[in-house]
Design a protein around this motif. Sequence first.
Motif, PDB file in Angstrom:
ATOM      1  N   GLY A   1       0.783  -1.236   0.000  1.00  0.00           N
ATOM      2  CA  GLY A   1       0.000   0.000   0.000  1.00  0.00           C
ATOM      3  C   GLY A   1       0.814   1.284   0.000  1.00  0.00           C
ATOM      4  N   PRO A   2       1.813   1.435   0.878  1.00  0.00           N
ATOM      5  CA  PRO A   2       2.575   2.689   0.877  1.00  0.00           C
ATOM      6  C   PRO A   2       3.274   2.956  -0.461  1.00  0.00           C
ATOM      7  CG  PRO A   2       2.967   1.496   2.909  1.00  0.00           C
ATOM      8  CD  PRO A   2       2.191   0.563   2.004  1.00  0.00           C
ATOM      9  N   CYS A   3       3.866   1.924  -1.045  1.00  0.00           N
ATOM     10  CA  CYS A   3       4.559   2.087  -2.325  1.00  0.00           C
ATOM     11  C   CYS A   3       3.558   2.372  -3.450  1.00  0.00           C
ATOM     12  CB  CYS A   3       5.360   0.831  -2.622  1.00  0.00           C
ATOM     13  SG  CYS A   3       6.394   0.966  -4.082  1.00  0.00           S
ATOM     14  N   ALA A   4       2.428   1.651  -3.452  1.00  0.00           N
ATOM     15  CA  ALA A   4       1.410   1.875  -4.488  1.00  0.00           C
ATOM     16  C   ALA A   4       0.846   3.292  -4.393  1.00  0.00           C
ATOM     17  CB  ALA A   4       0.288   0.842  -4.349  1.00  0.00           C
ATOM     18  N   ALA A   5       0.609   3.757  -3.169  1.00  0.00           N
ATOM     19  CA  ALA A   5       0.072   5.105  -2.988  1.00  0.00           C
ATOM     20  C   ALA A   5       1.074   6.160  -3.456  1.00  0.00           C
ATOM     21  CB  ALA A   5      -0.301   5.332  -1.525  1.00  0.00           C
ATOM     22  N   ALA A   6       2.334   5.967  -3.126  1.00  0.00           N
ATOM     23  CA  ALA A   6       3.359   6.921  -3.551  1.00  0.00           C
ATOM     24  C   ALA A   6       3.497   6.930  -5.070  1.00  0.00           C
ATOM     25  CB  ALA A   6       4.697   6.577  -2.893  1.00  0.00           C
ATOM     26  N   CYS A   7       3.435   5.760  -5.680  1.00  0.00           N
ATOM     27  CA  CYS A   7       3.544   5.669  -7.137  1.00  0.00           C
ATOM     28  C   CYS A   7       2.359   6.368  -7.806  1.00  0.00           C
ATOM     29  CB  CYS A   7       3.617   4.210  -7.547  1.00  0.00           C
ATOM     30  SG  CYS A   7       3.894   3.969  -9.302  1.00  0.00           S
ATOM     31  N   LEU A   8       1.147   6.098  -7.315  1.00  0.00           N
ATOM     32  CA  LEU A   8      -0.030   6.740  -7.898  1.00  0.00           C
ATOM     33  C   LEU A   8       0.014   8.245  -7.671  1.00  0.00           C
ATOM     34  CD1 LEU A   8      -2.625   6.308  -9.497  1.00  0.00           C
ATOM     35  CD2 LEU A   8      -3.820   6.029  -7.317  1.00  0.00           C
ATOM     36  N   ASP A   9       0.501   8.657  -6.522  1.00  0.00           N
ATOM     37  CA  ASP A   9       0.625  10.089  -6.245  1.00  0.00           C
ATOM     38  C   ASP A   9       1.570  10.753  -7.246  1.00  0.00           C
ATOM     39  OD1 ASP A   9      -0.023  12.356  -4.515  1.00  0.00           O
ATOM     40  OD2 ASP A   9       2.085  12.265  -3.902  1.00  0.00           O
ATOM     41  N   SER A  10       2.656  10.081  -7.556  1.00  0.00           N
ATOM     42  CA  SER A  10       3.608  10.608  -8.529  1.00  0.00           C
ATOM     43  C   SER A  10       2.974  10.723  -9.909  1.00  0.00           C
ATOM     44  CB  SER A  10       4.836   9.691  -8.576  1.00  0.00           C
ATOM     45  OG  SER A  10       5.734  10.115  -9.560  1.00  0.00           O
ATOM     46  N   ILE A  11       2.262   9.684 -10.335  1.00  0.00           N
ATOM     47  CA  ILE A  11       1.597   9.698 -11.645  1.00  0.00           C
ATOM     48  C   ILE A  11       0.513  10.780 -11.681  1.00  0.00           C
ATOM     49  CG2 ILE A  11       0.087   8.379 -13.184  1.00  0.00           C
ATOM     50  CD1 ILE A  11       1.681   5.856 -12.261  1.00  0.00           C
TER      51      ILE A  11
ATOM     52  N   PHE B   1      -3.436   4.592   3.128  1.00  0.00           N
ATOM     53  CA  PHE B   1      -2.235   5.198   2.562  1.00  0.00           C
ATOM     54  C   PHE B   1      -2.593   6.205   1.470  1.00  0.00           C
ATOM     55  CE2 PHE B   1      -0.896   0.881   3.943  1.00  0.00           C
ATOM     56  CZ  PHE B   1      -0.148   1.278   5.031  1.00  0.00           C
ATOM     57  N   PHE B   2      -3.646   5.919   0.722  1.00  0.00           N
ATOM     58  CA  PHE B   2      -4.115   6.828  -0.320  1.00  0.00           C
ATOM     59  C   PHE B   2      -4.832   8.018   0.301  1.00  0.00           C
ATOM     60  CE2 PHE B   2      -3.490   2.767  -2.277  1.00  0.00           C
ATOM     61  CZ  PHE B   2      -2.895   3.078  -3.486  1.00  0.00           C
ATOM     62  N   LYS B   3      -5.642   7.747   1.311  1.00  0.00           N
ATOM     63  CA  LYS B   3      -6.368   8.823   1.999  1.00  0.00           C
ATOM     64  C   LYS B   3      -5.373   9.823   2.588  1.00  0.00           C
ATOM     65  CE  LYS B   3     -10.509  10.137   3.502  1.00  0.00           C
ATOM     66  NZ  LYS B   3     -11.654  10.333   2.620  1.00  0.00           N
ATOM     67  N   GLN B   4      -4.279   9.324   3.166  1.00  0.00           N
ATOM     68  CA  GLN B   4      -3.268  10.189   3.762  1.00  0.00           C
ATOM     69  C   GLN B   4      -2.607  11.105   2.728  1.00  0.00           C
ATOM     70  OE1 GLN B   4      -0.778   7.213   5.588  1.00  0.00           O
ATOM     71  NE2 GLN B   4      -2.089   7.052   7.400  1.00  0.00           N
ATOM     72  N   LEU B   5      -2.600  10.668   1.478  1.00  0.00           N
ATOM     73  CA  LEU B   5      -2.013  11.482   0.408  1.00  0.00           C
ATOM     74  C   LEU B   5      -3.046  12.354  -0.302  1.00  0.00           C
ATOM     75  CD1 LEU B   5       0.514   8.947  -1.167  1.00  0.00           C
ATOM     76  CD2 LEU B   5       1.016  10.914   0.299  1.00  0.00           C
ATOM     77  N   GLY B   6      -4.276  12.358   0.208  1.00  0.00           N
ATOM     78  CA  GLY B   6      -5.306  13.239  -0.340  1.00  0.00           C
ATOM     79  C   GLY B   6      -6.163  12.645  -1.444  1.00  0.00           C
ATOM     80  N   PHE B   7      -6.061  11.336  -1.668  1.00  0.00           N
ATOM     81  CA  PHE B   7      -6.920  10.691  -2.664  1.00  0.00           C
ATOM     82  C   PHE B   7      -8.297  10.404  -2.077  1.00  0.00           C
ATOM     83  CE2 PHE B   7      -2.740   9.530  -4.322  1.00  0.00           C
ATOM     84  CZ  PHE B   7      -2.914   9.766  -5.672  1.00  0.00           C
TER      85      PHE B   7
ATOM     86  N   PHE C   1     -14.420   6.479   4.129  1.00  0.00           N
ATOM     87  CA  PHE C   1     -14.589   6.213   2.704  1.00  0.00           C
ATOM     88  C   PHE C   1     -15.347   7.350   2.035  1.00  0.00           C
ATOM     89  CE2 PHE C   1     -14.964   1.743   4.519  1.00  0.00           C
ATOM     90  CZ  PHE C   1     -13.637   1.432   4.302  1.00  0.00           C
ATOM     91  N   ASP C   2     -14.948   7.671   0.836  1.00  0.00           N
ATOM     92  CA  ASP C   2     -15.658   8.662   0.034  1.00  0.00           C
ATOM     93  C   ASP C   2     -16.800   8.019  -0.740  1.00  0.00           C
ATOM     94  OD1 ASP C   2     -13.983  11.173   0.429  1.00  0.00           O
ATOM     95  OD2 ASP C   2     -12.463   9.687  -0.118  1.00  0.00           O
ATOM     96  N   ALA C   3     -16.735   6.706  -0.907  1.00  0.00           N
ATOM     97  CA  ALA C   3     -17.793   5.966  -1.597  1.00  0.00           C
ATOM     98  C   ALA C   3     -17.702   4.493  -1.221  1.00  0.00           C
ATOM     99  CB  ALA C   3     -17.673   6.127  -3.111  1.00  0.00           C
ATOM    100  N   LEU C   4     -18.807   3.816  -1.446  1.00  0.00           N
ATOM    101  CA  LEU C   4     -18.872   2.359  -1.340  1.00  0.00           C
ATOM    102  C   LEU C   4     -19.232   1.841  -2.719  1.00  0.00           C
ATOM    103  CD1 LEU C   4     -20.982   2.024   1.944  1.00  0.00           C
ATOM    104  CD2 LEU C   4     -18.490   1.876   1.719  1.00  0.00           C
ATOM    105  N   SER C   5     -18.728   0.658  -3.077  1.00  0.00           N
ATOM    106  CA  SER C   5     -19.027   0.127  -4.400  1.00  0.00           C
ATOM    107  C   SER C   5     -19.471  -1.326  -4.320  1.00  0.00           C
ATOM    108  CB  SER C   5     -17.808   0.254  -5.313  1.00  0.00           C
ATOM    109  OG  SER C   5     -16.762  -0.584  -4.844  1.00  0.00           O
ATOM    110  N   GLY C   6     -20.199  -1.723  -5.359  1.00  0.00           N
ATOM    111  CA  GLY C   6     -20.650  -3.097  -5.445  1.00  0.00           C
ATOM    112  C   GLY C   6     -21.487  -3.305  -6.689  1.00  0.00           C
TER     113      GLY C   6
END
Length: 185
Positions: A55-65, A87-93, A124-129
Amino acid sequence: HRPRERRRQDGVVDIRHDPDKSSSGISLDKYFSAIAHPAEYNYWIDFKNLTVENGPCAAACLDSIATVYNIKNQLIVESFMPDPLRFFKQLGFKICFWVPYDNFNPDADGVANYIRNCDKLYQFDALSGPHYIYPFLNKYFRKHNLHIWTNGLITEEDKKIIRELAEKPNIKVILVDYKENFLRE
């Protein structure tokens, strides 16, 4: 757009639907670079293999992109694993929890309590299903933003079901298997 991703060992975010299938050969960066104006669209990123470990690495990578293409506000990150979404929420996603719909019977109340407890932790900003769990989601999570997919609804008659879902005020996104956007007709 709903690219599904898998993070490869070499640090590239690889787009594919099934984690056990071979690479599509398309990185998330390459995907966004092929779009003329990526900031004009919204993206639902469905992480199939997200864990606390990656999670931390994926979040950082997506943040960079997202920074390169200026699309962080156009992204929502989804996973059926709630903990690594932090990890994504912490980066503002914005984050979306993929509701574990296979676990409904016989304990829908227990599943709802689990989701509520996770929501308190991760906001969560949304739930999905899938579309057929809308009654459950609406009963327990009426005030949440919902993202629904309609796999299997492909006939002209099925469009009526999708139109009815589109009228629900808490459904914000509907994924369909039609090439044309018949909801804008």
